[in-house]
Scaffold this active site. Structure first.
Site, PDB file in Angstrom:
ATOM      1  N   GLY A  46       0.818  -1.216   0.000  1.00 53.24           N
ATOM      2  CA  GLY A  46       0.000   0.000   0.000  1.00 53.24           C
ATOM      3  C   GLY A  46       0.845   1.256   0.000  1.00 53.24           C
ATOM      4  O   GLY A  46       0.571   2.213  -0.738  1.00 53.24           O
ATOM      5  N   CYS A  47       1.882   1.262   0.819  1.00 49.99           N
ATOM      6  CA  CYS A  47       2.738   2.451   0.914  1.00 49.99           C
ATOM      7  C   CYS A  47       3.532   2.652  -0.372  1.00 49.99           C
ATOM      8  O   CYS A  47       3.753   3.792  -0.794  1.00 49.99           O
ATOM      9  CB  CYS A  47       3.656   2.347   2.133  1.00 49.99           C
ATOM     10  SG  CYS A  47       2.720   2.359   3.690  1.00 49.99           S
ATOM     11  N   ALA A  48       3.928   1.559  -1.012  1.00 51.05           N
ATOM     12  CA  ALA A  48       4.628   1.664  -2.291  1.00 51.05           C
ATOM     13  C   ALA A  48       3.696   2.222  -3.353  1.00 51.05           C
ATOM     14  O   ALA A  48       4.093   3.084  -4.145  1.00 51.05           O
ATOM     15  CB  ALA A  48       5.173   0.316  -2.714  1.00 51.05           C
ATOM     16  N   ALA A  51       3.355   6.010  -2.640  1.00 52.59           N
ATOM     17  CA  ALA A  51       4.591   6.734  -2.954  1.00 52.59           C
ATOM     18  C   ALA A  51       4.817   6.804  -4.464  1.00 52.59           C
ATOM     19  O   ALA A  51       5.199   7.856  -4.993  1.00 52.59           O
ATOM     20  CB  ALA A  51       5.782   6.078  -2.264  1.00 52.59           C
TER      21      ALA A  51
END
Length: 155
Positions: A46-48, A51
């Protein structure tokens, strides 16, 4: 937990190390608009996605006058690997003590899979050139958030 920030509040200043160890302060961006976003962990799906969405939209955001800063509790070393792996062209800052996250109310109790847990609350803020919060969004989704933010900002 700190009271949530809202539009019109002064943005709490901070200085945190980026993925290279260089100190970055919010006050460095005085005079321009900056998007400050908090995320739970580098190199997670999710964070990738979030970003990389910021990375892929950075040109349009920059043309519209916005800088981007990402903040997580990850170590500078972990951020350095992730920045290199994903070719992230904006500062990813390390808040291992979660001090800034707490000041911005981006760390605390949240719901996760039906349970109350304590952790990073995925949040995004737009800080205007005078250092005032223009937009505060808590509990944002990793996927589709940058597109929604662009609509909200008219970018």
């Amino acid at each position: 937990m700190t009271e949530r920030l809202t539009a019109g509040d002064a943005a709490p200043d901070f200085t945190l190390p980026d993925s290279t160890g260089k100190p970055v302060s919010l006050s460095d961006y005085r005079g321009q608009s900056v998007i400050v976003y908090f995320y739970p962990a580098a190199a997670t799906p999710g964070c990738a996605k979030q970003a990389c969405d910021f990375r892929d939209n950075l040109g349009d955001l920059t043309k519209s006058g916005y800088a981007v800063l990402g903040i997580s509790p990850d170590t500078q070393a972990k951020l350095a690997k992730w920045v290199a792996a994903e070719s992230l062209p904006f500062p990813m800052l390390s808040d291992t003590e979660r001090t800034v996250m707490k000041e911005w109310a981006a760390f605390g109790e949240k719901q996760m899979y039906g349970k109350t847990v304590t952790g990073v609350i995925r949040s995004t803020f737009v800080v205007d050139p005078e250092g005032v919060i223009a937009l505060a969004q808590y509990n944002v989704k990793a996927t589709g958030h940058v597109a929604k933010l662009r609509r909200d900002l008219g970018v």
